[in-house]
Scaffold this active site. Structure first.
Site, mmCIF file in Angstrom:
data_model
loop_
_atom_site.group_PDB
_atom_site.id
_atom_site.type_symbol
_atom_site.label_atom_id
_atom_site.label_comp_id
_atom_site.label_asym_id
_atom_site.label_seq_id
_atom_site.Cartn_x
_atom_site.Cartn_y
_atom_site.Cartn_z
ATOM 1 N N HIS A 70 0.854 -1.189 0.000
ATOM 2 C CA HIS A 70 0.000 0.000 0.000
ATOM 3 C C HIS A 70 0.887 1.234 0.000
ATOM 4 O O HIS A 70 2.049 1.190 0.418
ATOM 5 C CB HIS A 70 -0.890 0.029 1.251
ATOM 6 C CG HIS A 70 -1.986 -0.973 1.230
ATOM 7 N ND1 HIS A 70 -3.300 -0.629 1.413
ATOM 8 C CD2 HIS A 70 -1.975 -2.319 1.045
ATOM 9 C CE1 HIS A 70 -4.058 -1.715 1.341
ATOM 10 N NE2 HIS A 70 -3.272 -2.750 1.132
ATOM 11 N N LYS A 71 0.335 2.318 -0.441
ATOM 12 C CA LYS A 71 1.045 3.604 -0.444
ATOM 13 C C LYS A 71 1.337 4.003 1.009
ATOM 14 O O LYS A 71 0.449 3.973 1.854
ATOM 15 C CB LYS A 71 0.160 4.632 -1.129
ATOM 16 C CG LYS A 71 0.781 5.968 -1.374
ATOM 17 C CD LYS A 71 -0.183 6.808 -2.227
ATOM 18 C CE LYS A 71 0.216 8.250 -2.316
ATOM 19 N NZ LYS A 71 1.511 8.495 -2.878
#
Length: 197
Positions: A70-71
């Site tokens: 995930h970012k």
């Protein structure tokens, strides 16, 4: 006599082009040994799982690929754009997700029951990973590692012997030579194996 219907050579059942498996590496599963690939999770990126020759994987060994990332640099790590309904407009925000690289498993590696291998990890030739370990960092050749997070617990041989074994590379011999030298490969006298070169 051991029931060998629970093991299969992984290479014969891989469909994903980014999973590369060496000869004679096997997966042990009492229910469905042919479905090893289901244990390679989040496999929709460009990274690879590379497995050497003569590896042994116990039941439920799992590999987490970079597609699970995930970012990390935004306020939220939530992947809003994948759900649509107007959120897809922020798809550019999901570019450049963290990528730790390929998972590389050396030759003659044994990974124990329910172990988890994270993205970007390299496990060296001849290493052993204890059951239910979570491998988040590289593991040196011919070491025994275990725990959560996994860490090297001991070396299987001395530094000099490990250098010898890494230069012998018995797994690259032709199968006839391996067959002739099975007793030496399974034994513990490295000098005798060296003489078989």
């Amino acid at each position: 006599m051991v029931d060998h219907r629970r093991v299969c050579f992984i290479k014969n059942f891989i469909k994903a082009p980014n999973i590369i498996v060496g000869d004679y590496s096997y997966y042990d599963d009492p229910v469905d040994p042919e479905s090893f690939e289901k244990n390679v999770l989040y496999n929709y990126g460009s990274d690879r799982l590379m497995i050497g020759k003569f590896c042994a994987f116990a039941t439920q060994v799992k590999f987490i690929m970079n597609g699970a990332n995930h970012k990390l640099d935004g306020i939220s790590t939530y992947p809003f754009p994948i759900f649509g309904h107007g959120w897809e407009a922020a798809i550019d925000q999901m570019m450049n997700l963290p990528n730790k690289g390929d998972i590389i498993i050396g030759n003659d590696v044994w990974i124990g029951y329910e172990s988890l291998i994270m993205p970007g990890v390299k496990i060296g030739d001849g290493a052993i990973i204890a059951a239910r370990s979570v491998v988040v960092k590289d593991i040196p050749p011919y070491s025994v590692a275990g725990g959560n997070p996994a860490r090297p617990l001991k070396q299987r041989f001395s530094d000099t012997e490990i250098e010898q074994l890494l230069s012998i590379r018995w797994w690259d011999w032709d199968i006839a030579k391996i067959t002739r030298n099975i007793d030496l490969i399974m034994g513990s006298d490295i000098s005798l194996l060296q003489n078989a070169l």
